[in-house]
Design a protein around this motif. Structure first.
Motif, PDB file in Angstrom:
ATOM      1  N   PHE A   1      22.088   4.685 -84.791  1.00 56.83           N
ATOM      2  CA  PHE A   1      22.766   6.089 -84.393  1.00 56.83           C
ATOM      3  C   PHE A   1      23.033   7.192 -84.827  1.00 56.83           C
ATOM      4  O   PHE A   1      23.456   8.361 -84.855  1.00 56.83           O
ATOM      5  CB  PHE A   1      23.498   5.355 -83.094  1.00 56.83           C
ATOM      6  CG  PHE A   1      22.859   5.358 -81.704  1.00 56.83           C
ATOM      7  CD1 PHE A   1      22.192   3.895 -81.766  1.00 56.83           C
ATOM      8  CD2 PHE A   1      22.819   5.938 -80.702  1.00 56.83           C
ATOM      9  CE1 PHE A   1      21.113   3.936 -81.231  1.00 56.83           C
ATOM     10  CE2 PHE A   1      22.571   6.031 -79.806  1.00 56.83           C
ATOM     11  CZ  PHE A   1      21.679   4.394 -79.444  1.00 56.83           C
TER      12      PHE A   1
ATOM     13  N   VAL B   1      23.973  -0.277 -70.962  1.00 58.29           N
ATOM     14  CA  VAL B   1      24.503   0.014 -71.229  1.00 58.29           C
ATOM     15  C   VAL B   1      24.536   1.745 -70.782  1.00 58.29           C
ATOM     16  O   VAL B   1      23.580   1.959 -71.116  1.00 58.29           O
ATOM     17  CB  VAL B   1      24.099   0.053 -72.945  1.00 58.29           C
ATOM     18  CG1 VAL B   1      24.810   1.154 -73.792  1.00 58.29           C
ATOM     19  CG2 VAL B   1      24.383  -1.495 -73.482  1.00 58.29           C
TER      20      VAL B   1
ATOM     21  N   ALA C   1      20.085   3.052 -73.671  1.00 57.63           N
ATOM     22  CA  ALA C   1      21.187   4.477 -74.098  1.00 57.63           C
ATOM     23  C   ALA C   1      20.848   5.138 -74.662  1.00 57.63           C
ATOM     24  O   ALA C   1      21.041   6.113 -74.400  1.00 57.63           O
ATOM     25  CB  ALA C   1      21.646   3.175 -75.386  1.00 57.63           C
ATOM     26  N   ILE C   2      19.489   5.398 -74.949  1.00 54.12           N
ATOM     27  CA  ILE C   2      18.840   6.757 -75.162  1.00 54.12           C
ATOM     28  C   ILE C   2      18.977   7.430 -74.223  1.00 54.12           C
ATOM     29  O   ILE C   2      18.707   8.902 -74.010  1.00 54.12           O
ATOM     30  CB  ILE C   2      17.788   6.881 -76.298  1.00 54.12           C
ATOM     31  CG1 ILE C   2      18.250   5.358 -77.764  1.00 54.12           C
ATOM     32  CG2 ILE C   2      16.254   7.585 -76.751  1.00 54.12           C
ATOM     33  CD1 ILE C   2      16.800   5.670 -78.392  1.00 54.12           C
ATOM     34  N   ALA C   3      17.921   6.641 -73.241  1.00 53.77           N
ATOM     35  CA  ALA C   3      17.878   7.705 -72.143  1.00 53.77           C
ATOM     36  C   ALA C   3      19.300   8.590 -70.962  1.00 53.77           C
ATOM     37  O   ALA C   3      20.022   9.691 -71.022  1.00 53.77           O
ATOM     38  CB  ALA C   3      16.995   7.152 -70.883  1.00 53.77           C
TER      39      ALA C   3
ATOM     40  N   ILE D   1      18.362  -0.527 -75.794  1.00 52.92           N
ATOM     41  CA  ILE D   1      18.439   0.891 -77.038  1.00 52.92           C
ATOM     42  C   ILE D   1      17.391   1.907 -76.152  1.00 52.92           C
ATOM     43  O   ILE D   1      17.913   3.267 -76.515  1.00 52.92           O
ATOM     44  CB  ILE D   1      18.169   0.041 -77.767  1.00 52.92           C
ATOM     45  CG1 ILE D   1      18.110   1.046 -79.507  1.00 52.92           C
ATOM     46  CG2 ILE D   1      16.320   0.153 -78.161  1.00 52.92           C
ATOM     47  CD1 ILE D   1      19.433   1.405 -79.190  1.00 52.92           C
ATOM     48  N   TYR D   2      16.656   1.671 -75.553  1.00 54.07           N
ATOM     49  CA  TYR D   2      16.472   2.671 -74.740  1.00 54.07           C
ATOM     50  C   TYR D   2      17.390   3.104 -73.421  1.00 54.07           C
ATOM     51  O   TYR D   2      17.028   3.960 -73.220  1.00 54.07           O
ATOM     52  CB  TYR D   2      14.926   2.119 -73.342  1.00 54.07           C
ATOM     53  CG  TYR D   2      13.669   2.151 -75.236  1.00 54.07           C
ATOM     54  CD1 TYR D   2      12.906   2.952 -75.378  1.00 54.07           C
ATOM     55  CD2 TYR D   2      13.085   1.254 -76.001  1.00 54.07           C
ATOM     56  CE1 TYR D   2      11.990   2.462 -76.670  1.00 54.07           C
ATOM     57  CE2 TYR D   2      12.613   0.272 -76.786  1.00 54.07           C
ATOM     58  CZ  TYR D   2      12.015   1.657 -77.109  1.00 54.07           C
ATOM     59  OH  TYR D   2      10.985   1.268 -77.916  1.00 54.07           O
TER      60      TYR D   2
ATOM     61  N   LEU E   1      14.453   0.001 -67.419  1.00 50.98           N
ATOM     62  CA  LEU E   1      14.022   0.630 -69.198  1.00 50.98           C
ATOM     63  C   LEU E   1      15.751  -0.396 -69.990  1.00 50.98           C
ATOM     64  O   LEU E   1      16.644  -0.766 -68.873  1.00 50.98           O
ATOM     65  CB  LEU E   1      15.211   2.147 -69.578  1.00 50.98           C
ATOM     66  CG  LEU E   1      13.882   3.133 -69.515  1.00 50.98           C
ATOM     67  CD1 LEU E   1      14.536   4.240 -69.680  1.00 50.98           C
ATOM     68  CD2 LEU E   1      12.298   3.434 -70.141  1.00 50.98           C
TER      69      LEU E   1
ATOM     70  N   GLN F   1      21.733  -6.642 -80.604  1.00 51.50           N
ATOM     71  CA  GLN F   1      21.161  -5.442 -80.792  1.00 51.50           C
ATOM     72  C   GLN F   1      22.368  -4.340 -80.546  1.00 51.50           C
ATOM     73  O   GLN F   1      22.447  -3.693 -81.935  1.00 51.50           O
ATOM     74  CB  GLN F   1      19.640  -4.966 -80.098  1.00 51.50           C
ATOM     75  CG  GLN F   1      18.801  -4.661 -81.381  1.00 51.50           C
ATOM     76  CD  GLN F   1      17.866  -3.809 -80.287  1.00 51.50           C
ATOM     77  OE1 GLN F   1      17.837  -3.796 -79.552  1.00 51.50           O
ATOM     78  NE2 GLN F   1      16.924  -3.554 -80.847  1.00 51.50           N
TER      79      GLN F   1
ATOM     80  N   LEU G   1      10.211   8.319 -71.489  1.00 56.60           N
ATOM     81  CA  LEU G   1      11.064   7.384 -71.168  1.00 56.60           C
ATOM     82  C   LEU G   1      10.047   6.450 -70.201  1.00 56.60           C
ATOM     83  O   LEU G   1      11.050   5.267 -69.906  1.00 56.60           O
ATOM     84  CB  LEU G   1      12.649   7.130 -71.336  1.00 56.60           C
ATOM     85  CG  LEU G   1      13.365   7.708 -73.005  1.00 56.60           C
ATOM     86  CD1 LEU G   1      14.551   7.459 -72.385  1.00 56.60           C
ATOM     87  CD2 LEU G   1      12.917   6.015 -73.419  1.00 56.60           C
TER      88      LEU G   1
ATOM     89  N   MET H   1      11.997  14.071 -73.659  1.00 59.85           N
ATOM     90  CA  MET H   1      12.352  12.355 -74.101  1.00 59.85           C
ATOM     91  C   MET H   1      12.387  11.560 -72.402  1.00 59.85           C
ATOM     92  O   MET H   1      11.985  10.142 -72.168  1.00 59.85           O
ATOM     93  CB  MET H   1      13.319  12.412 -74.751  1.00 59.85           C
ATOM     94  CG  MET H   1      14.295  10.786 -74.941  1.00 59.85           C
ATOM     95  SD  MET H   1      15.034  11.875 -76.413  1.00 59.85           S
ATOM     96  CE  MET H   1      16.632  12.177 -75.703  1.00 59.85           C
ATOM     97  N   LEU H   2      13.327  11.928 -71.804  1.00 58.36           N
ATOM     98  CA  LEU H   2      13.264  11.726 -70.534  1.00 58.36           C
ATOM     99  C   LEU H   2      12.339  11.290 -69.331  1.00 58.36           C
ATOM    100  O   LEU H   2      11.985   9.684 -69.038  1.00 58.36           O
ATOM    101  CB  LEU H   2      14.457  12.524 -69.022  1.00 58.36           C
ATOM    102  CG  LEU H   2      15.817  12.069 -69.662  1.00 58.36           C
ATOM    103  CD1 LEU H   2      16.614  12.711 -68.403  1.00 58.36           C
ATOM    104  CD2 LEU H   2      16.117  10.208 -69.434  1.00 58.36           C
TER     105      LEU H   2
END
Lengths: 291, 258, 365
Positions: free
Chosen positions: A36, C70, C126-128, C123-124, C120, A93, A275, A271-272
């Motif tokens: 990050f 997360v 978290a990003i979303a 990590i996905y 999701l 992770q 995803l 992006m959303l």
């Protein structure tokens, strides 16, 4: 020629996003860790170069300073892994995510404390130069950004496909234990990947700072690069670049077509949507956990 | 009468046919074992019954009704509970909490009453606890009740998984390799428990197992599989002496890794 | 060493394990109730601030610490709670209705957002959620007619049954309001964790597949968890808005989201204590740094040096140390120290040793 101008500036921005995304993907592909702080790495690389080059600091020759900065960032990445990240080997992770978020905070603070929070521009030999290609006016910086990005992506792609070290990195990422058993020095490889991530970030930073002023909080740009990496499908190097270019192109056109306020939303909204509807991006690599 | 029936079930992963036109039925009160080399499709059949996978062809019936319209989380409510080959317990919880999760399908109270912990939630908790305590007594887990899974030895975890499945009060119990990784003594305990589960509790058992000692000791009927296909079905001794089965084990026709 | 003899199932159900534990918590309660008489207005304000962080921390803890999902975007829901509350107040809705309603609105929106997003993983997710936080800032600006856009809103005066409560005028009343909300949330949280739903949350955190095989509806349960989490965080946001007096889109920026997440990590993921420990650290860190700085500059006669951003820098360094050396957070360290004394002299070093696991990729290539 308005549109073409938008395209070119979008491409140049997109290349920088793409390069940061490349850094994410590089580290993710080889170590399963998501960095990050990649945006902050980029910012740090830019400030190191500014410090070496700009007249008010060291005033070194640009072509001498650039390799030094890239090597310094490589060493920074390597040491960061050896001293900090490696200790989390085998942890979930998310631990690495937390760690790198914190590292990002520290970098932002440290750079601000050393080189102030004022925006600064990198002094490059090609600053202000203009080329006229078929009626389209291109800044030298923009041309440099695009060319360097293409070369670097091509190099990395070949590296992972052909070079022995690159293949070892791939193997280490897919099954650490198995890679360890067949004699791949997993830990050293991971450190080298972090070094590579640092070096790529330095290149992105140099390109960014030669195009426009940079300040410590620019590292938050990393979020846009996430968008790029996600669109490209988090495990693909060319995908990251394409994702970066898409985000870069969307921005100026959204600003052009949408009322103010709405345009900043575009990259994140895309992006959303990606995803949610195509979580694996354009180059699917996910697989459900087996029972 | 037949409790669980598979009719011509086929499942493909890409080009690999993991389960090829398999049919069998498990009668009420029966102990039915699936045997076969690695990659024969045994665990895949479990995952089909648990609805983690959906068959490309065929039907799965429970009590005469198809279960293909159910989600995986609705399967336990039918009365089908399972264990996993690679233990899937809740590592950061105690044995007691793990078993109480097994009571999930019997939870009746709404969100609001749980937030204020109303008397009806308290009553329900006591009832769940009583059932769980019976299972703990049955499987002799008293000493581990308040221990965290993360610190337990493998053999005990295996028993906790069985206990958690029993806590759901199932009609059919799917046991995925209950004896793998267990010592001789632990395997012997497992044999007694499976017999008790069948006789005392009247629960039907469908299991996947490699240990032929355990299979012959407890099973009423055995189905041998290889490469996703049925080889032989019958009593343990019939299947063990079946020429195709011997060939599959010794002839090395074992397919891809499971 | 203490042995607890259990006589009935209720011994495991009730809130306190044994009498001494109950005594210490009651003592703590008496202390926090007495705070307005012990502290001056400035420190009482700080204590209120800590409680608000603790409420927000509990909100995120439900989702991240107990359900294992997360979120790096919870500032968005703090903002939603804050703006709904103030807009309701401005339209003449009494506080006693507006405040819970704001929480409810946030919770419902949370569930709606959760349904697509919570498919999701890791990590996905978290990003979303990070994207949601960034988007919410822009949305606040766009929704200027309601939110005041860049210039923001200021919290109106409000009262509960005629008693006017104001952060500056009646800091003790504002403190009691915050304390009351904290206790209600805390009680509900504790109840939830000893009920089936709380166990379902933890089950999802530890093994989704197994939870599903035990009859937990993953999608629904995650959405409920997200909804509860958002409702609590929304109430924290409401209080934060009233506490700050004025706020705009930047009050609830991405950094707040990340700080909230980092706070519960420092405090200790997976325990309600963690939310409070984290809140104490994040609430008092600026004071500690300021005092240290003043102390140092007095010793070395440096005059008053200010380093911008030092709070987040120091905070991040503390966090790095915790991730490396004490992943269970302050609460984890506290449990170890307590166990050391309880078992003295039988404490072994390896008692809380973590299991290392070699991770296998979920990707296929």
């Amino acid at each position: 020629m308005d549109i073409m101008q938008l395209v070119v500036s979008g491409l140049a921005n997109g290349c920088v996003y793409g390069l940061i995304a490349l850094g994410f993907v590089l580290i993710y592909k080889a170590t399963e860790a998501v960095n990050f702080a990649q945006g902050d790495f980029m910012m740090l690389g830019a400030f190191i170069t500014i410090w070496l080059v700009n007249a008010e600091y060291m005033g070194l020759n640009f072509w001498v300073a650039v390799p030094i900065a890239i090597v310094m960032m490589g060493i920074f990445g390597y040491l960061l892994d050896v001293l900090v990240v490696r200790r989390l080997f085998g942890q979930p992770q998310i631990a690495v995510v937390i760690l790198t978020i914190a590292i990002g905070f520290v970098l932002r603070f440290a750079v601000g404390a050393i080189w102030t929070h004022e925006p600064q521009l990198l002094e490059t030999p090609f600053a202000g130069g203009i080329a006229n290609v078929g009626g389209i006016v291109l800044g030298y910086e923009e041309i440099a950004v695009i060319i360097v990005t293409l070369l670097l992506t091509g190099f990395l792609f070949l590296f992972f496909r052909r070079a022995k070290l690159g293949k070892a990195m791939q193997a280490a990422s897919q099954n650490q234990l198995a890679a360890y058993y067949v004699g791949i020095p997993v830990k050293r490889i991971q450190s080298l990947v972090w070094a590579l991530g640092g070096a790529v970030a330095a290149v992105a930073g140099i390109l960014f700072a030669s195009k426009g002023a940079i300040d410590p909080s620019t590292g938050l740009l990393g979020i846009k690069a996430f968008a790029a990496a996600v669109i490209g499908g988090f495990g693909s190097l060319p995908g990251a670049l394409i994702g970066g270019l898409i985000i870069g192109m969307v921005e100026p056109f959204a600003a052009y077509a949408l009322p103010a306020g709405y345009s900043q939303i575009a990259p994140y909204a895309i992006m959303l949507l990606v995803l949610i509807f195509r979580p694996a991006g354009l180059f699917a690599q996910m697989q459900n956990k087996k029972v | 009468m037949s409790l669980l029936t598979l009719e011509n079930v086929t499942l493909r992963f890409g080009g690999l046919v993991a389960v090829n036109n398999v049919s069998f039925h498990v009668g009420e009160g029966e102990v039915f074992a699936l045997v076969g080399p690695n990659g024969a499709g045994k665990s895949t059949i479990f995952n089909l019954i648990s609805r983690f996978y959906t068959p490309a062809k065929g039907d799965i019936l429970f009590n005469g009704e198809t279960i293909l319209n159910k989600r995986p989380d609705q399967v336990p409510s039918l009365g089908i509970a399972r264990t996993f080959q690679n233990i899937e317990l809740f590592e950061q919880s105690t044995v007691l909490q793990n078993l109480l999760v097994g009571r999930q399908r019997h939870a009746k109270n709404g969100l609001l009453s749980q937030l204020i912990f109303s008397p009806s939630v308290r009553d329900e908790e006591r009832r769940h606890r009583a059932v769980v305590e019976e299972v703990i007594d049955f499987l002799e887990l008293q000493a581990y009740r308040d221990k965290y899974i993360a610190g337990l030895p493998y053999g005990v975890r295996k028993v906790v998984e069985l206990a958690r499945a029993l806590a759901t009060e199932p009609k059919v119990l799917l046991l995925d390799e209950p004896a793998s990784g267990l010592s001789v003594e632990e395997t012997q305990d497992m044999i007694f428990w499976i017999e008790d589960i069948k006789k005392q509790m009247g629960i039907t058992v469908l299991m996947v197992e490699h240990d032929m000692n355990l299979v012959s000791a407890v099973s009423d009927r055995v189905l041998a599989l290889a490469d996703g296909k049925e080889l032989a079905i019958g009593t343990p001794s019939e299947v063990q002496s079946h020429p195709d089965v011997i060939k599959a084990y010794l002839g090395g026709t074992g397919g891809a890794k499971e | 060493m203490r042995f607890v003899f259990k006589r009935s199932y209720d011994d495991d159900i009730r809130l306190f394990k044994h009498r001494p534990q109950m005594f210490w918590y009651l003592a703590l309660l008496v202390l926090v109730v007495a705070l307005p008489w012990l502290l001056d207005d400035f420190f009482l304000g700080e204590a209120t601030n800590v409680l608000i962080w603790a409420i927000a921390g509990m909100g995120l803890m439900v989702l991240t610490g107990h359900t294992g999902q997360v979120s790096l975007g919870h500032a968005a829901f703090m903002a939603l709670g804050c703006y709904s509350n103030v807009i309701l107040l401005q339209n003449g809705v009494p506080f006693i209705i507006a405040f819970p309603l704001a929480g409810l609105i946030t919770g419902v929106v949370g569930v709606i957002v959760a349904l697509p997003v919570l498919r999701l993983h890791g990590i996905y997710l978290a990003i979303a959620t990070l994207a949601i936080s960034v988007l919410s800032e822009d949305i606040i600006v766009i929704a200027a007619p309601w939110t005041g856009g860049v210039s923001g809103l200021s919290a109106p005066a409000f009262d509960i049954f005629g008693v006017s409560i104001n952060r500056y005028g009646t800091p003790d009343l504002f403190y009691f309001l915050t304390l009351g909300v904290t206790l209600v949330v805390l009680g509900a949280y504790r109840n939830l964790m000893r009920a089936p739903l709380g166990r379902a949350f933890v089950a999802i955190r530890d093994s989704e597949i197994s939870a599903q095989a035990m009859g937990v509806n993953i999608t629904k349960t995650k959405a409920i968890s997200f909804g509860i989490s958002c409702a609590i965080v929304g109430m924290a946001g409401s209080l934060l808005g009233l506490f700050a007096g004025a706020f705009n889109h930047e009050t609830f920026n991405i950094v707040l989201s990340i700080q909230l997440f980092l706070m519960i990590v420092i405090g200790g993921l997976g325990s309600i204590h963690g939310a409070f420990f984290g809140a104490l650290i994040i609430g008092f860190l600026p004071q500690v740094i300021a005092m240290t700085r003043d102390g140092l500059s007095n010793i070395f006669s440096l005059g008053s040096v200010t380093i911008p951003g030092i709070e987040s820098g120091v905070f991040a360094v503390i966090l790095i140390c915790f991730v490396l050396f004490e992943p269970l957070g302050v609460y984890g360290r506290w449990v170890k120290i307590r166990t050391y004394f309880e078992l003295f002299p039988f404490y072994r070093k390896g008692m809380f040793k973590r299991q290392k696991s070699f991770l296998k990729t979920e990707r296929m290539k």
